[in-house]
Design an enzyme around this catalytic site. Structure first.
Site, PDB file in Angstrom:
ATOM      1  CE  LYS A   1     -11.272 -13.724   2.689  1.00  0.00           C
ATOM      2  NZ  LYS A   1     -10.028 -13.365   1.072  1.00  0.00           N
TER       3      LYS A   1
ATOM      4  CG  ASP B   1      -4.362 -12.605  -3.682  1.00  0.00           C
ATOM      5  OD1 ASP B   1      -5.158 -12.632  -3.151  1.00  0.00           O
ATOM      6  OD2 ASP B   1      -3.493 -12.342  -3.839  1.00  0.00           O
TER       7      ASP B   1
ATOM      8  CG  PHE C   1     -17.195 -16.594  -2.354  1.00  0.00           C
ATOM      9  CD1 PHE C   1     -16.826 -17.230  -1.783  1.00  0.00           C
ATOM     10  CD2 PHE C   1     -16.560 -15.464  -3.290  1.00  0.00           C
ATOM     11  CE1 PHE C   1     -15.416 -17.775  -1.516  1.00  0.00           C
ATOM     12  CE2 PHE C   1     -14.949 -15.958  -2.539  1.00  0.00           C
ATOM     13  CZ  PHE C   1     -14.492 -16.687  -1.544  1.00  0.00           C
ATOM     14  N   GLY C   2     -17.977 -17.196  -5.572  1.00  0.00           N
ATOM     15  CA  GLY C   2     -17.061 -16.610  -6.525  1.00  0.00           C
ATOM     16  C   GLY C   2     -17.097 -17.969  -7.650  1.00  0.00           C
TER      17      GLY C   2
ATOM     18  CG  ASP D   1     -17.302 -22.223  -4.363  1.00  0.00           C
ATOM     19  OD1 ASP D   1     -16.431 -22.302  -4.714  1.00  0.00           O
ATOM     20  OD2 ASP D   1     -17.889 -21.407  -3.384  1.00  0.00           O
TER      21      ASP D   1
ATOM     22  CE  LYS E   1     -15.458 -22.567  -1.074  1.00  0.00           C
ATOM     23  NZ  LYS E   1     -15.657 -21.035  -0.854  1.00  0.00           N
TER      24      LYS E   1
ATOM     25  CG  HIS F   1      -9.040 -22.832  -2.097  1.00  0.00           C
ATOM     26  ND1 HIS F   1     -10.133 -22.948  -1.978  1.00  0.00           N
ATOM     27  CD2 HIS F   1      -8.802 -20.962  -2.263  1.00  0.00           C
ATOM     28  CE1 HIS F   1     -10.812 -21.964  -2.239  1.00  0.00           C
ATOM     29  NE2 HIS F   1      -9.782 -20.882  -2.025  1.00  0.00           N
ATOM     30  NE  ARG F   2     -10.549 -17.793   1.809  1.00  0.00           N
ATOM     31  CZ  ARG F   2     -11.166 -18.435   0.736  1.00  0.00           C
ATOM     32  NH1 ARG F   2     -11.842 -19.007   0.825  1.00  0.00           N
ATOM     33  NH2 ARG F   2     -11.438 -18.122  -0.798  1.00  0.00           N
TER      34      ARG F   2
HETATM   35  P1  ITT Z   1     -10.932  -9.761  -0.042  1.00  0.00           P
HETATM   36  O1  ITT Z   1      -9.138  -9.543  -0.401  1.00  0.00           O
HETATM   37  O2  ITT Z   1     -11.078  -8.642   0.079  1.00  0.00           O
HETATM   38  O3  ITT Z   1     -10.519 -10.510   1.120  1.00  0.00           O
HETATM   39  P2  ITT Z   1     -10.926 -11.181  -2.786  1.00  0.00           P
HETATM   40  O4  ITT Z   1     -12.581 -11.206  -2.646  1.00  0.00           O
HETATM   41  O5  ITT Z   1     -10.037 -10.726  -2.708  1.00  0.00           O
HETATM   42  O6  ITT Z   1     -11.449  -9.917  -0.914  1.00  0.00           O
HETATM   43  P3  ITT Z   1      -9.287 -13.446  -2.466  1.00  0.00           P
HETATM   44  O7  ITT Z   1      -8.581 -13.154  -2.283  1.00  0.00           O
HETATM   45  O8  ITT Z   1      -9.953 -14.650  -1.270  1.00  0.00           O
HETATM   46  O9  ITT Z   1     -10.914 -12.953  -1.821  1.00  0.00           O
HETATM   47  O10 ITT Z   1      -9.751 -14.591  -3.911  1.00  0.00           O
HETATM   48  C1  ITT Z   1      -9.967 -14.057  -4.669  1.00  0.00           C
HETATM   49  C2  ITT Z   1     -11.046 -14.017  -6.268  1.00  0.00           C
HETATM   50  O11 ITT Z   1     -10.608 -15.484  -6.172  1.00  0.00           O
HETATM   51  C3  ITT Z   1     -12.400 -14.249  -5.655  1.00  0.00           C
HETATM   52  O12 ITT Z   1     -12.075 -12.987  -5.322  1.00  0.00           O
HETATM   53  C4  ITT Z   1     -13.028 -14.802  -6.559  1.00  0.00           C
HETATM   54  O13 ITT Z   1     -13.574 -14.399  -7.012  1.00  0.00           O
HETATM   55  C5  ITT Z   1     -11.931 -15.745  -6.010  1.00  0.00           C
HETATM   56  N1  ITT Z   1     -11.940 -17.261  -5.419  1.00  0.00           N
HETATM   57  C6  ITT Z   1     -10.903 -17.780  -3.851  1.00  0.00           C
HETATM   58  N2  ITT Z   1     -11.725 -18.293  -3.077  1.00  0.00           N
HETATM   59  C7  ITT Z   1     -12.574 -19.066  -3.755  1.00  0.00           C
HETATM   60  C8  ITT Z   1     -13.329 -19.579  -3.388  1.00  0.00           C
HETATM   61  O14 ITT Z   1     -13.315 -20.288  -2.403  1.00  0.00           O
HETATM   62  N3  ITT Z   1     -14.799 -19.705  -3.838  1.00  0.00           N
HETATM   63  C9  ITT Z   1     -14.577 -19.489  -5.161  1.00  0.00           C
HETATM   64  N4  ITT Z   1     -14.386 -18.265  -6.120  1.00  0.00           N
HETATM   65  C10 ITT Z   1     -13.252 -18.474  -4.918  1.00  0.00           C
END
Ligand code: ITT
Length: 196
Positions: free
Chosen positions: A16, A72, A151-152, A154, A174, A179-180
Site C-alpha cells: 500500500k 481502513d 486478495f481477500g 476478490d 482493479k 474503492h482504494r
Molecule cells: P492493514 O489494515 O494491515 O492495512 P487489512 O487486511 O486490514 O490490512 P484493509 O483494512 O484494507 O486491509 O481491508 C480489510 C479487509 O477487507 C481485508 O483484509 C479484506 O478481507 C477486505 N478487503 C479490503 N479491500 C479489499 C479488496 O480490494 N479486495 C478484496 N478484499 C478486500
C-alpha cells in the site's frame, strides 16, 4: 536534498505504501511506520471504517507529532445488513480469506439480493484539522469462487459494469476502479490543493 513536507502513512503494509508513495511523490515525502521504527499493533476497536481510520491516524499523530493518514476498508453486503463490513478481515474469526469467503457465501445462500460494495476510508490528520476521503465500488457477490488475482474477497466480487470477478479481471483494471483507488484520488487531489 528535499524540502517536501513529511507525511506518515500509518500502515505496516509496504505494498500500500509503495502505491501511494508514487502518487504523492511530488507533494510530500511519505514515510512508513517501519521507517519510524514503530512495530506495535495499533488498536482498531470502533465499529466503523471512519472510526478505525481515525483511531490509527491519531495514535501515530500523538506519538510522532507529524501529519499522518491511515486507511481502513471493508466489504458491505446489503442482504446481510452490511456485514462483514468493518469486520471483513476476520469475518470467520481469523484472517483466512477462504474461510471468510465460505462463510459469506453460506450466509448469503438463501438471499436473492446479492448486491454489495467495497469501501475505503482514508483519515488525514494535519496540524490544523482532520479530513476524511472515501471510495466505493459497487457490485454483486457470486455463488462460487472465480479467479485467483488479488486478495481477500476478490474471487467472489463482480464490480458493476463487468462480468468477471476482481479475482479474474486484469490487475490494472482493479487498480483503476477500486474503492482504494478512488479514495486515494480524493486524498491526492486534496494534497495537490492544500499545504500540509
Ligand atoms: P492493514 O489494515 O494491515 O492495512 P487489512 O487486511 O486490514 O490490512 P484493509 O483494512 O484494507 O486491509 O481491508 C480489510 C479487509 O477487507 C481485508 O483484509 C479484506 O478481507 C477486505 N478487503 C479490503 N479491500 C479489499 C479488496 O480490494 N479486495 C478484496 N478484499 C478486500
Amino acid at each position: 536534498m528535499t524540502d517536501l513536507p513529511t507525511l506518515v502513512f500509518a500502515t505496516q503494509n509496504e505494498k500500500k505504501l509503495e502505491e501511494l508513495r508514487i502518487l504523492i511523490a511530488k507533494k510530500a515525502h511519505l514515510i512508513s511506520l517501519n521507517e519510524l521504527d514503530f512495530n506495535d499493533e495499533i488498536p482498531e476497536t470502533t465499529n466503523t471504517l471512519e472510526g478505525n481510520a481515525y483511531q490509527k491516524a491519531l495514535t501515530i499523530y500523538n506519538r510522532f507529532g507529524k501529519p499522518c493518514f491511515s486507511d481502513d476498508s471493508g466489504l458491505f453486503v446489503k442482504a446481510l445488513g452490511g456485514a462483514p463490513g468493518v469486520d471483513s478481515a476476520c469475518y470467520s474469526g481469523g484472517r483466512d480469506s477462504h474461510k471468510n469467503m465460505a462463510l459469506l457465501l453460506d450466509n448469503l445462500a438463501q438471499h436473492q439480493d446479492r448486491s454489495a460494495y467495497f469501501k475505503t476510508v482514508f483519515c488525514l490528520i494535519t496540524h490544523d484539522d482532520t479530513y476524511y476521503f472515501e471510495g466505493i465500488v459497487d457490485g454483486i457477490i457470486t455463488t462460487e469462487l472465480r479467479g485467483t488475482n488479488g486478495f481477500g474477497y476478490d474471487p467472489i466480487f463482480i464490480p458493476k459494469g463487468f462480468d468477471q470477478t476482481f479475482g479474474e479481471l486484469d490487475k490494472t483494471i482493479k487498480k483503476s476502479i477500486s474503492h482504494r483507488a478512488k479514495a486515494s484520488e480524493q486524498l491526492i487531489e486534496f494534497l495537490n490543493s492544500s499545504d500540509l
